[in-house]
Write a protein that holds these residues in place. Sequence first.
Motif, PDB file in Angstrom:
ATOM      1  N   LYS A   3       4.058   1.624  -6.108  1.00  0.00           N
ATOM      2  CA  LYS A   3       4.740   0.865  -5.047  1.00  0.00           C
ATOM      3  C   LYS A   3       3.961   1.041  -3.748  1.00  0.00           C
ATOM      4  O   LYS A   3       2.999   1.818  -3.683  1.00  0.00           O
ATOM      5  CB  LYS A   3       6.165   1.420  -4.876  1.00  0.00           C
ATOM      6  CG  LYS A   3       7.005   1.292  -6.139  1.00  0.00           C
ATOM      7  CD  LYS A   3       8.403   1.842  -5.941  1.00  0.00           C
ATOM      8  CE  LYS A   3       8.392   3.355  -5.921  1.00  0.00           C
ATOM      9  NZ  LYS A   3       9.706   3.967  -5.916  1.00  0.00           N
ATOM     10  N   SER A   5       4.900   2.619  -1.279  1.00  0.00           N
ATOM     11  CA  SER A   5       5.115   3.979  -0.770  1.00  0.00           C
ATOM     12  C   SER A   5       4.412   5.054  -1.611  1.00  0.00           C
ATOM     13  O   SER A   5       4.437   6.232  -1.268  1.00  0.00           O
ATOM     14  CB  SER A   5       6.619   4.264  -0.786  1.00  0.00           C
ATOM     15  OG  SER A   5       7.103   4.092  -2.123  1.00  0.00           O
ATOM     16  N   THR A   6       3.801   4.664  -2.737  1.00  0.00           N
ATOM     17  CA  THR A   6       3.253   5.648  -3.683  1.00  0.00           C
ATOM     18  C   THR A   6       2.070   6.414  -3.081  1.00  0.00           C
ATOM     19  O   THR A   6       1.155   5.821  -2.530  1.00  0.00           O
ATOM     20  CB  THR A   6       2.802   4.930  -4.985  1.00  0.00           C
ATOM     21  OG1 THR A   6       3.923   4.226  -5.508  1.00  0.00           O
ATOM     22  CG2 THR A   6       2.285   5.912  -6.018  1.00  0.00           C
ATOM     23  N   GLN A   7       2.130   7.750  -3.211  1.00  0.00           N
ATOM     24  CA  GLN A   7       0.999   8.591  -2.809  1.00  0.00           C
ATOM     25  C   GLN A   7      -0.016   8.576  -3.951  1.00  0.00           C
ATOM     26  O   GLN A   7       0.350   8.818  -5.111  1.00  0.00           O
ATOM     27  CB  GLN A   7       1.472  10.022  -2.562  1.00  0.00           C
ATOM     28  CG  GLN A   7       2.346  10.166  -1.336  1.00  0.00           C
ATOM     29  CD  GLN A   7       1.562   9.907  -0.058  1.00  0.00           C
ATOM     30  OE1 GLN A   7       0.577  10.581   0.215  1.00  0.00           O
ATOM     31  NE2 GLN A   7       1.993   8.911   0.709  1.00  0.00           N
ATOM     32  N   ASP A  35       6.950  10.008  -6.628  1.00  0.00           N
ATOM     33  CA  ASP A  35       6.359   8.709  -6.263  1.00  0.00           C
ATOM     34  C   ASP A  35       4.856   8.917  -5.999  1.00  0.00           C
ATOM     35  O   ASP A  35       4.398   8.881  -4.852  1.00  0.00           O
ATOM     36  CB  ASP A  35       7.080   8.153  -5.023  1.00  0.00           C
ATOM     37  CG  ASP A  35       6.652   6.727  -4.706  1.00  0.00           C
ATOM     38  OD1 ASP A  35       5.995   6.099  -5.554  1.00  0.00           O
ATOM     39  OD2 ASP A  35       6.973   6.266  -3.593  1.00  0.00           O
ATOM     40  N   ASN A  60      -3.157   6.652   2.310  1.00  0.00           N
ATOM     41  CA  ASN A  60      -2.194   7.059   1.259  1.00  0.00           C
ATOM     42  C   ASN A  60      -2.882   7.692   0.050  1.00  0.00           C
ATOM     43  O   ASN A  60      -2.325   7.741  -1.035  1.00  0.00           O
ATOM     44  CB  ASN A  60      -1.294   5.892   0.841  1.00  0.00           C
ATOM     45  CG  ASN A  60      -2.084   4.753   0.222  1.00  0.00           C
ATOM     46  OD1 ASN A  60      -3.304   4.687   0.385  1.00  0.00           O
ATOM     47  ND2 ASN A  60      -1.409   3.864  -0.484  1.00  0.00           N
TER      48      ASN A  60
END
Length: 271
Positions: A3, A5-7, A35, A60
Amino acid sequence: MIKGSTQLVAIVGSPIAQVKSPENFNRWFAEQGQDAAMLAIDLQHTALDGFVTMLRGWHNLRGCVVTVPYKQQLASRLDDLSERSQALGTVNVIRREADGRLLGDIVDGEGFLNAARKQGFDPRDKNALVIGTGGVGSAIAYSLCQAGLTRLAISDLDGQRVEALAELLRTFFPHIAISASPASLAEFDLVVNASPVGMGAAGDGPMPLPVALMQTLRDTTLVADVVTAPAFTPFLSFARGMGCAIQTGPEMALAQLGNLGHFMGVTPLDI
Ligand code: NAD
Protein backbone atom coordinates in the motif's frame (compact mmCIF):
# COMPACT_ATOMS: atom_id res chain seq x y z
CA MET A 1 -0.67 -6.18 -0.32
CA ILE A 2 1.74 -3.27 -0.90
CA LYS A 3 0.00 0.00 0.00
CA GLY A 4 1.02 3.64 -0.05
CA SER A 5 1.85 3.37 3.66
CA THR A 6 3.98 0.19 3.33
CA GLN A 7 7.55 0.37 4.65
CA LEU A 8 9.85 -1.22 2.11
CA VAL A 9 13.10 -3.15 2.26
CA ALA A 10 14.90 -4.55 -0.77
CA ILE A 11 17.44 -7.17 -1.79
CA VAL A 12 19.84 -6.28 -4.59
CA GLY A 13 22.09 -8.54 -6.67
CA SER A 14 22.31 -10.06 -10.14
CA PRO A 15 20.90 -12.58 -10.88
CA ILE A 16 18.21 -12.37 -8.17
CA ALA A 17 15.55 -15.00 -9.05
CA GLN A 18 17.26 -17.66 -6.86
CA VAL A 19 17.25 -15.71 -3.57
CA LYS A 20 15.00 -16.85 -0.74
CA SER A 21 14.98 -13.67 1.40
CA PRO A 22 11.87 -12.08 -0.20
CA GLU A 23 9.76 -15.18 0.54
CA ASN A 24 11.14 -15.46 4.07
CA PHE A 25 10.72 -11.77 4.94
CA ASN A 26 7.33 -11.30 3.24
CA ARG A 27 5.95 -14.42 4.97
CA TRP A 28 7.17 -13.09 8.31
CA PHE A 29 5.71 -9.59 7.67
CA ALA A 30 2.33 -11.15 6.71
CA GLU A 31 2.30 -13.46 9.75
CA GLN A 32 3.03 -10.48 12.03
CA GLY A 33 0.43 -8.27 10.30
CA GLN A 34 3.26 -5.78 9.69
CA ASP A 35 2.75 -3.16 6.93
CA ALA A 36 6.14 -3.93 5.33
CA ALA A 37 7.40 -5.73 2.21
CA MET A 38 10.65 -6.82 0.56
CA LEU A 39 11.32 -6.18 -3.15
CA ALA A 40 13.90 -8.15 -5.18
CA ILE A 41 16.04 -5.95 -7.46
CA ASP A 42 18.12 -7.43 -10.30
CA LEU A 43 20.51 -4.54 -10.89
CA GLN A 44 22.80 -3.95 -13.84
CA HIS A 45 26.36 -3.13 -12.80
CA THR A 46 26.40 0.23 -14.60
CA ALA A 47 23.40 1.37 -12.51
CA LEU A 48 25.18 0.96 -9.12
CA ASP A 49 26.02 4.64 -8.57
CA GLY A 50 22.50 5.72 -9.53
CA PHE A 51 21.09 3.04 -7.22
CA VAL A 52 23.04 4.37 -4.24
CA THR A 53 21.81 7.92 -4.96
CA MET A 54 18.25 6.58 -5.14
CA LEU A 55 18.65 4.70 -1.81
CA ARG A 56 19.67 7.95 -0.09
CA GLY A 57 16.52 9.74 -1.29
CA TRP A 58 14.04 6.84 -0.94
CA HIS A 59 11.96 7.93 2.09
CA ASN A 60 9.84 4.78 2.56
CA LEU A 61 12.79 2.38 2.20
CA ARG A 62 14.30 1.16 5.50
CA GLY A 63 17.19 -0.81 4.08
CA CYS A 64 18.55 -3.24 1.53
CA VAL A 65 20.07 -6.72 1.69
CA VAL A 66 23.06 -7.09 -0.65
CA THR A 67 24.01 -10.27 -2.46
CA VAL A 68 26.45 -11.45 -5.14
CA PRO A 69 28.10 -9.67 -6.98
CA TYR A 70 27.71 -6.35 -5.14
CA LYS A 71 28.92 -7.10 -1.60
CA GLN A 72 32.32 -5.43 -2.12
CA GLN A 73 31.26 -2.79 -4.65
CA LEU A 74 28.52 -1.38 -2.41
CA ALA A 75 30.75 -1.41 0.71
CA SER A 76 32.96 1.26 -0.85
CA ARG A 77 29.97 3.52 -1.69
CA LEU A 78 28.33 3.81 1.78
CA ASP A 79 28.64 6.52 4.46
CA ASP A 80 29.68 4.28 7.35
CA LEU A 81 30.49 0.61 7.95
CA SER A 82 30.49 -1.66 11.02
CA GLU A 83 33.95 -2.60 12.29
CA ARG A 84 33.70 -6.08 10.71
CA SER A 85 32.50 -4.67 7.36
CA GLN A 86 35.39 -2.24 7.38
CA ALA A 87 37.85 -5.02 8.18
CA LEU A 88 36.50 -7.40 5.52
CA GLY A 89 35.61 -4.74 2.91
CA THR A 90 32.14 -6.26 2.33
CA VAL A 91 28.50 -5.61 3.24
CA ASN A 92 25.44 -7.84 2.97
CA VAL A 93 22.99 -5.37 4.51
CA ILE A 94 22.44 -1.60 4.36
CA ARG A 95 20.35 0.55 6.69
CA ARG A 96 18.95 3.85 5.44
CA GLU A 97 18.90 6.42 8.24
CA ALA A 98 16.08 9.03 8.33
CA ASP A 99 18.52 11.66 6.98
CA GLY A 100 19.41 9.43 4.01
CA ARG A 101 22.81 8.25 5.32
CA LEU A 102 23.61 4.65 4.39
CA LEU A 103 25.24 2.32 6.94
CA GLY A 104 26.57 -1.16 6.10
CA ASP A 105 27.20 -4.41 7.97
CA ILE A 106 28.09 -8.00 7.09
CA VAL A 107 26.06 -10.51 9.12
CA ASP A 108 26.77 -13.80 7.28
CA GLY A 109 29.04 -14.85 10.15
CA GLU A 110 26.49 -13.92 12.82
CA GLY A 111 23.79 -15.88 10.96
CA PHE A 112 26.09 -18.89 10.83
CA LEU A 113 26.77 -18.58 14.57
CA ASN A 114 23.04 -18.26 15.40
CA ALA A 115 22.39 -21.53 13.57
CA ALA A 116 25.37 -23.24 15.27
CA ARG A 117 24.24 -22.05 18.71
CA LYS A 118 20.80 -23.54 18.01
CA GLN A 119 22.66 -26.87 17.63
CA GLY A 120 24.19 -26.30 21.08
CA PHE A 121 27.59 -25.26 19.70
CA ASP A 122 29.43 -22.66 21.83
CA PRO A 123 32.50 -21.28 19.99
CA ARG A 124 34.32 -20.27 23.17
CA ASP A 125 37.65 -22.10 23.58
CA LYS A 126 36.96 -24.26 20.53
CA ASN A 127 39.03 -25.27 17.51
CA ALA A 128 37.49 -24.75 14.04
CA LEU A 129 38.34 -25.30 10.37
CA VAL A 130 36.80 -23.02 7.70
CA ILE A 131 37.18 -24.22 4.09
CA GLY A 132 36.80 -21.37 1.58
CA THR A 133 38.00 -17.86 2.36
CA GLY A 134 35.75 -15.84 0.01
CA GLY A 135 33.03 -13.44 1.16
CA VAL A 136 31.11 -15.91 3.33
CA GLY A 137 34.11 -17.89 4.64
CA SER A 138 35.88 -14.68 5.73
CA ALA A 139 32.76 -13.44 7.52
CA ILE A 140 32.30 -16.78 9.31
CA ALA A 141 35.98 -16.91 10.30
CA TYR A 142 35.82 -13.32 11.65
CA SER A 143 32.64 -13.99 13.69
CA LEU A 144 34.05 -17.24 15.09
CA CYS A 145 37.18 -15.38 16.23
CA GLN A 146 35.06 -12.58 17.73
CA ALA A 147 32.99 -15.20 19.59
CA GLY A 148 35.99 -16.58 21.46
CA LEU A 149 37.51 -19.40 19.42
CA THR A 150 40.95 -20.55 20.59
CA ARG A 151 42.31 -21.93 17.31
CA LEU A 152 41.28 -21.49 13.70
CA ALA A 153 42.49 -23.25 10.56
CA ILE A 154 41.55 -21.86 7.14
CA SER A 155 41.98 -23.42 3.71
CA ASP A 156 41.25 -22.44 0.13
CA LEU A 157 42.37 -23.41 -3.37
CA ASP A 158 43.66 -19.84 -3.60
CA GLY A 159 46.73 -19.65 -1.32
CA GLN A 160 46.91 -15.85 -1.55
CA ARG A 161 43.39 -15.55 -0.12
CA VAL A 162 44.39 -17.78 2.81
CA GLU A 163 47.46 -15.61 3.50
CA ALA A 164 45.49 -12.36 3.27
CA LEU A 165 42.72 -13.56 5.61
CA ALA A 166 45.22 -15.04 8.09
CA GLU A 167 47.08 -11.72 8.23
CA LEU A 168 43.86 -9.76 8.74
CA LEU A 169 42.64 -12.08 11.51
CA ARG A 170 46.01 -12.01 13.28
CA THR A 171 45.78 -8.19 13.34
CA PHE A 172 42.30 -8.16 14.91
CA PHE A 173 42.65 -11.29 17.07
CA PRO A 174 46.36 -11.62 17.98
CA HIS A 175 45.62 -14.14 20.78
CA ILE A 176 44.05 -16.72 18.41
CA ALA A 177 46.30 -19.35 16.77
CA ILE A 178 45.64 -19.23 13.01
CA SER A 179 46.97 -21.97 10.75
CA ALA A 180 46.50 -23.26 7.20
CA SER A 181 45.34 -26.61 5.74
CA PRO A 182 45.42 -29.35 8.43
CA ALA A 183 46.69 -32.93 8.01
CA SER A 184 43.83 -34.37 10.10
CA LEU A 185 40.32 -33.29 11.16
CA ALA A 186 40.48 -35.09 14.52
CA GLU A 187 41.46 -31.91 16.41
CA PHE A 188 38.42 -29.83 15.31
CA ASP A 189 35.19 -29.16 17.19
CA LEU A 190 33.71 -27.50 14.07
CA VAL A 191 34.42 -28.02 10.35
CA VAL A 192 32.68 -25.63 7.92
CA ASN A 193 32.50 -25.75 4.15
CA ALA A 194 32.21 -22.09 3.10
CA SER A 195 33.14 -22.80 -0.53
CA PRO A 196 30.56 -23.39 -3.29
CA VAL A 197 31.72 -27.04 -3.67
CA GLY A 198 28.66 -29.30 -3.56
CA MET A 199 26.29 -26.71 -5.05
CA GLY A 200 23.84 -28.51 -7.33
CA ALA A 201 25.51 -31.86 -6.53
CA ALA A 202 23.79 -35.08 -5.56
CA GLY A 203 24.76 -38.35 -3.86
CA ASP A 204 28.49 -38.94 -4.03
CA GLY A 205 29.28 -35.66 -5.85
CA PRO A 206 32.32 -33.46 -5.15
CA MET A 207 33.47 -32.61 -1.61
CA PRO A 208 35.77 -29.74 -0.58
CA LEU A 209 38.17 -32.16 1.20
CA PRO A 210 39.66 -35.52 0.11
CA VAL A 211 37.83 -38.62 1.39
CA ALA A 212 40.97 -39.77 3.27
CA LEU A 213 40.95 -36.51 5.28
CA MET A 214 37.17 -36.71 5.83
CA GLN A 215 37.69 -40.16 7.36
CA THR A 216 39.67 -38.55 10.19
CA LEU A 217 36.52 -36.75 11.48
CA ARG A 218 35.51 -37.42 15.10
CA ASP A 219 31.79 -38.07 15.68
CA THR A 220 31.72 -35.24 18.24
CA THR A 221 32.57 -32.64 15.56
CA LEU A 222 29.84 -30.33 14.23
CA VAL A 223 30.08 -30.29 10.41
CA ALA A 224 28.42 -27.38 8.59
CA ASP A 225 27.89 -26.31 5.00
CA VAL A 226 26.89 -22.90 3.61
CA VAL A 227 25.63 -24.30 0.29
CA THR A 228 21.84 -23.92 0.15
CA ALA A 229 20.95 -26.24 -2.74
CA PRO A 230 20.99 -29.11 -2.10
CA ALA A 231 20.57 -28.71 1.66
CA PHE A 232 22.27 -32.07 2.20
CA THR A 233 25.48 -31.78 0.17
CA PRO A 234 27.78 -34.78 -0.41
CA PHE A 235 30.05 -33.24 2.29
CA LEU A 236 27.23 -33.21 4.88
CA SER A 237 26.00 -36.66 3.87
CA PHE A 238 29.51 -38.06 4.35
CA ALA A 239 29.84 -36.34 7.75
CA ARG A 240 26.44 -37.66 8.84
CA GLY A 241 27.61 -41.13 7.84
CA MET A 242 30.61 -40.64 10.17
CA GLY A 243 28.14 -39.97 13.02
CA CYS A 244 28.70 -36.17 13.15
CA ALA A 245 26.01 -33.58 13.90
CA ILE A 246 25.44 -31.45 10.80
CA GLN A 247 24.24 -27.92 9.99
CA THR A 248 22.86 -27.05 6.55
CA GLY A 249 23.08 -23.90 4.41
CA PRO A 250 19.30 -23.25 4.61
CA GLU A 251 19.57 -23.38 8.42
CA MET A 252 22.20 -20.65 8.27
CA ALA A 253 20.11 -18.57 5.83
CA LEU A 254 17.05 -18.82 8.09
CA ALA A 255 19.04 -18.01 11.22
CA GLN A 256 20.39 -14.87 9.52
CA LEU A 257 16.94 -13.33 8.86
CA GLY A 258 16.79 -11.73 12.30
CA ASN A 259 20.29 -10.24 11.89
CA LEU A 260 19.37 -8.70 8.52
CA GLY A 261 15.92 -7.49 9.61
CA HIS A 262 17.15 -6.10 12.92
CA PHE A 263 19.93 -4.12 11.21
CA MET A 264 17.36 -2.60 8.82
CA GLY A 265 15.01 -1.92 11.77
CA VAL A 266 12.10 -4.09 10.53
CA THR A 267 12.34 -7.24 12.73
CA PRO A 268 13.61 -8.19 16.19
CA LEU A 269 17.04 -9.84 16.31
CA ASP A 270 15.61 -13.20 17.33
CA ILE A 271 12.84 -14.23 14.91
P1 NAD B 1 33.28 -16.52 -3.07
O1 NAD B 1 33.41 -16.75 -4.53
O2 NAD B 1 33.52 -15.14 -2.52
O3 NAD B 1 34.30 -17.50 -2.30
C1 NAD B 1 34.38 -18.88 -2.51
C2 NAD B 1 35.78 -19.35 -2.11
O4 NAD B 1 35.81 -20.77 -2.14
C3 NAD B 1 36.88 -18.84 -3.03
O5 NAD B 1 37.91 -18.24 -2.28
C4 NAD B 1 37.37 -20.12 -3.73
O6 NAD B 1 38.74 -20.10 -4.04
C5 NAD B 1 37.07 -21.15 -2.66
N1 NAD B 1 37.00 -22.53 -3.16
C6 NAD B 1 36.40 -22.98 -4.29
N2 NAD B 1 36.58 -24.32 -4.39
C7 NAD B 1 37.28 -24.72 -3.31
C8 NAD B 1 37.77 -25.97 -2.85
N3 NAD B 1 37.57 -27.10 -3.55
N4 NAD B 1 38.46 -26.02 -1.71
C9 NAD B 1 38.70 -24.87 -1.01
N5 NAD B 1 38.27 -23.66 -1.39
C10 NAD B 1 37.57 -23.58 -2.52
O7 NAD B 1 31.84 -17.05 -2.67
P2 NAD B 1 30.99 -16.65 -1.36
O8 NAD B 1 30.24 -15.40 -1.63
O9 NAD B 1 31.88 -16.74 -0.17
O10 NAD B 1 29.90 -17.83 -1.34
C11 NAD B 1 30.26 -19.16 -1.01
C12 NAD B 1 29.02 -20.02 -0.92
O11 NAD B 1 28.18 -19.54 0.14
C13 NAD B 1 28.14 -20.02 -2.18
O12 NAD B 1 27.81 -21.35 -2.46
C14 NAD B 1 26.91 -19.23 -1.74
O13 NAD B 1 25.75 -19.67 -2.43
C15 NAD B 1 26.82 -19.60 -0.28
N6 NAD B 1 26.07 -18.67 0.59
C16 NAD B 1 25.28 -19.21 1.56
C17 NAD B 1 24.60 -18.38 2.44
C18 NAD B 1 23.72 -18.97 3.50
O14 NAD B 1 23.06 -18.24 4.24
N7 NAD B 1 23.70 -20.29 3.66
C19 NAD B 1 24.73 -16.99 2.36
C20 NAD B 1 25.54 -16.46 1.35
C21 NAD B 1 26.22 -17.32 0.47
